[in-house]
Design a protein around this motif. Sequence first.
Motif, PDB file in Angstrom:
ATOM      1  N   GLU A  16      12.417  14.038   7.774  1.00 47.90           N
ATOM      2  CA  GLU A  16      11.330  13.240   7.189  1.00 47.90           C
ATOM      3  C   GLU A  16      11.598  12.852   5.750  1.00 47.90           C
ATOM      4  O   GLU A  16      10.939  11.979   5.204  1.00 47.90           O
ATOM      5  N   MET A  18      14.474  11.752   4.720  1.00 42.39           N
ATOM      6  CA  MET A  18      15.481  10.690   4.676  1.00 42.39           C
ATOM      7  C   MET A  18      14.768   9.350   4.647  1.00 42.39           C
ATOM      8  O   MET A  18      13.651   9.212   5.133  1.00 42.39           O
ATOM      9  N   LYS A  20      14.174   5.423   5.784  1.00 45.37           N
ATOM     10  CA  LYS A  20      14.267   4.710   7.052  1.00 45.37           C
ATOM     11  C   LYS A  20      15.647   4.053   7.178  1.00 45.37           C
ATOM     12  O   LYS A  20      16.249   4.048   8.252  1.00 45.37           O
ATOM     13  N   ILE A 111      17.229  11.146  -1.436  1.00 47.53           N
ATOM     14  CA  ILE A 111      16.429  11.904  -2.405  1.00 47.53           C
ATOM     15  C   ILE A 111      17.281  13.056  -2.943  1.00 47.53           C
ATOM     16  O   ILE A 111      17.667  13.951  -2.198  1.00 47.53           O
TER      17      ILE A 111
ATOM     18  N   ARG B  14      11.379  -2.096  -0.862  1.00 49.90           N
ATOM     19  CA  ARG B  14      11.556  -2.361   0.569  1.00 49.90           C
ATOM     20  C   ARG B  14      11.120  -1.156   1.379  1.00 49.90           C
ATOM     21  O   ARG B  14      11.458  -0.020   1.038  1.00 49.90           O
ATOM     22  N   GLU B  15      10.421  -1.427   2.474  1.00 53.28           N
ATOM     23  CA  GLU B  15       9.931  -0.316   3.289  1.00 53.28           C
ATOM     24  C   GLU B  15      11.068   0.585   3.780  1.00 53.28           C
ATOM     25  O   GLU B  15      10.905   1.798   3.876  1.00 53.28           O
ATOM     26  N   GLU B  16      12.225   0.007   4.058  1.00 54.16           N
ATOM     27  CA  GLU B  16      13.333   0.819   4.589  1.00 54.16           C
ATOM     28  C   GLU B  16      13.830   1.851   3.586  1.00 54.16           C
ATOM     29  O   GLU B  16      14.552   2.765   3.937  1.00 54.16           O
ATOM     30  N   MET B  17      13.476   1.660   2.307  1.00 57.11           N
ATOM     31  CA  MET B  17      13.936   2.618   1.312  1.00 57.11           C
ATOM     32  C   MET B  17      12.887   3.686   1.011  1.00 57.11           C
ATOM     33  O   MET B  17      13.052   4.493   0.117  1.00 57.11           O
ATOM     34  N   MET B  18      11.813   3.704   1.790  1.00 57.11           N
ATOM     35  CA  MET B  18      10.845   4.804   1.702  1.00 57.11           C
ATOM     36  C   MET B  18      11.269   5.907   2.657  1.00 57.11           C
ATOM     37  O   MET B  18      11.933   5.649   3.663  1.00 57.11           O
ATOM     38  N   THR B  19      10.867   7.125   2.360  1.00 56.77           N
ATOM     39  CA  THR B  19      11.179   8.209   3.300  1.00 56.77           C
ATOM     40  C   THR B  19      10.199   8.148   4.468  1.00 56.77           C
ATOM     41  O   THR B  19       9.113   7.579   4.366  1.00 56.77           O
ATOM     42  N   LYS B  20      10.613   8.763   5.549  1.00 61.66           N
ATOM     43  CA  LYS B  20       9.770   8.843   6.729  1.00 61.66           C
ATOM     44  C   LYS B  20       8.462   9.556   6.370  1.00 61.66           C
ATOM     45  O   LYS B  20       7.380   9.167   6.824  1.00 61.66           O
ATOM     46  N   GLU B  21       8.573  10.587   5.537  1.00 62.41           N
ATOM     47  CA  GLU B  21       7.391  11.342   5.092  1.00 62.41           C
ATOM     48  C   GLU B  21       6.408  10.430   4.348  1.00 62.41           C
ATOM     49  O   GLU B  21       5.197  10.466   4.602  1.00 62.41           O
ATOM     50  N   ARG B  45       1.215  -4.796   6.132  1.00 65.79           N
ATOM     51  CA  ARG B  45       1.043  -3.777   7.158  1.00 65.79           C
ATOM     52  C   ARG B  45      -0.106  -2.807   6.923  1.00 65.79           C
ATOM     53  O   ARG B  45      -0.541  -2.133   7.830  1.00 65.79           O
ATOM     54  N   ILE B 108       4.944  13.309  -3.011  1.00 71.98           N
ATOM     55  CA  ILE B 108       5.948  12.946  -1.993  1.00 71.98           C
ATOM     56  C   ILE B 108       7.055  12.172  -2.720  1.00 71.98           C
ATOM     57  O   ILE B 108       6.831  11.059  -3.198  1.00 71.98           O
ATOM     58  N   GLY B 110      10.214  10.003  -3.905  1.00 71.79           N
ATOM     59  CA  GLY B 110      10.758   8.696  -3.506  1.00 71.79           C
ATOM     60  C   GLY B 110      12.080   8.447  -4.205  1.00 71.79           C
ATOM     61  O   GLY B 110      12.485   9.216  -5.083  1.00 71.79           O
TER      62      GLY B 110
END
Lengths: 247, 247
Positions: A16, A18, A20, A111, B14-21, B45, B108, B110
Amino acid sequence: MRNKVYIVGMGPGREEMMTKEALNVLNQADVIVGYPLYLKLLGERYQGKELLSTPMRHEEERCRICFEEAEKGKRVALVCSGDAGIYGMASLMYEIGKEYPEIELLVIAGITAASSGAAVLGAPLNHDFCVISLSDLLTPWDKIEKRLRAAAEGDFVIVIYNPSSHKRKDYLKRACEILLHTIEGERVCGYVENIGREGTKMGISTLKELKNKEVNMFTTVFIGNSESEIIRGKLVTRRGYHVEKQK
Amino acid sequence: MRNKVYIVGMGPGREEMMTKEALNVLNQADVIVGYPLYLKLLGERYQGKELLSTPMRHEEERCRICFEEAEKGKRVALVCSGDAGIYGMASLMYEIGKEYPEIELLVIAGITAASSGAAVLGAPLNHDFCVISLSDLLTPWDKIEKRLRAAAEGDFVIVIYNPSSHKRKDYLKRACEILLHTIEGERVCGYVENIGREGTKMGISTLKELKNKEVNMFTTVFIGNSESEIIRGKLVTRRGYHVEKQK
């Protein structure tokens, strides 16, 4: 299109944490290369892929495997814990990459322990900070000492990576002794063990106490700056926003 | 269970650079609070959720909105660009949180611009580094100067946040002048604009050239250390692994 190697930061370990983007790269890879422990942290989910590893100290060989697999036309991801560009394999890949100019390199940020450890401790990095590794495997100790002194003189928050290992049990103590020339013994500090993995532990202490603290190699240490304080049991460094004192 | 506010690092945008958490927390939130630009970066979204913002300089009010919404029993996420704990809102939330002891705070992590910018430039942060903001809105300029000098003396790679703004057009020039007292003009540097957003641009230069470079407020600047070099057009700082020179 040129063949590519993705150099991927896994973050502290839990999936979690990592991005996306990193997860997408691993999902699309044919081959995942890494230090055995990191491949293990990735868990069962990549069992269908080719997983290749080399032991510690065999980093150069690990890089060459990536280039050789990419030359065969495979989609290759090299994984590193934390951020691949912060004490990770990214720079070695660029160095060895001089011999493989036809292979493109892409770093996927992750991270790093400074960020993930700070999140556990509260908000210690909310102002200017330094990151220093105490490992003298590849850096002379006098250079490390010089950086500790400069960081203390600049009143930076200091994040210490690799504070200890089996062969360097007293390194954190030595580092604290150097910092104590400039910084008062009551300075607030914190440490986090096993960030983002099972058994995460955090602690708050003074610099004086930290000097005598035994930490293991999975610990990241934070030394506050002159404006850091403990709020609600957490280590917090002000960005500078001034909130009026409560009555 | 106590009500909680999640303080979420969005990474560069960009959303892809956010963590899954981080993505999970936003998906589960009832209310997302943030600076208007960051809410916009989140895109369409999250339109179904309550989106609350306050303008720049109204950070304290923004924090109070979070606590008040959490007191109503709502699931609240406060978003910050990059890492919420690195020049973000996390420390202010802890300070104001003294008044709301019943609300739990969770940070959380980032991807901060040091990590994401480094990934674009190559591998500049592969050894000890400092992060310094040139914004003197909340920090006196002489403290910033002191830190620049200390960072140069410690031979750290230096990452500069907020190198410029409308009112501070010459700050990067002033910073480079200070660094040039210690560091040679030919030192390799790099900069990245709009990291992880549309129109990402990177550049490599010497410190001497950087001094006369105009950058905008969406730029992150990297000053190499004495071992940084340009490899394959990228800025790379050795971790210390020594690769035998090629014939």
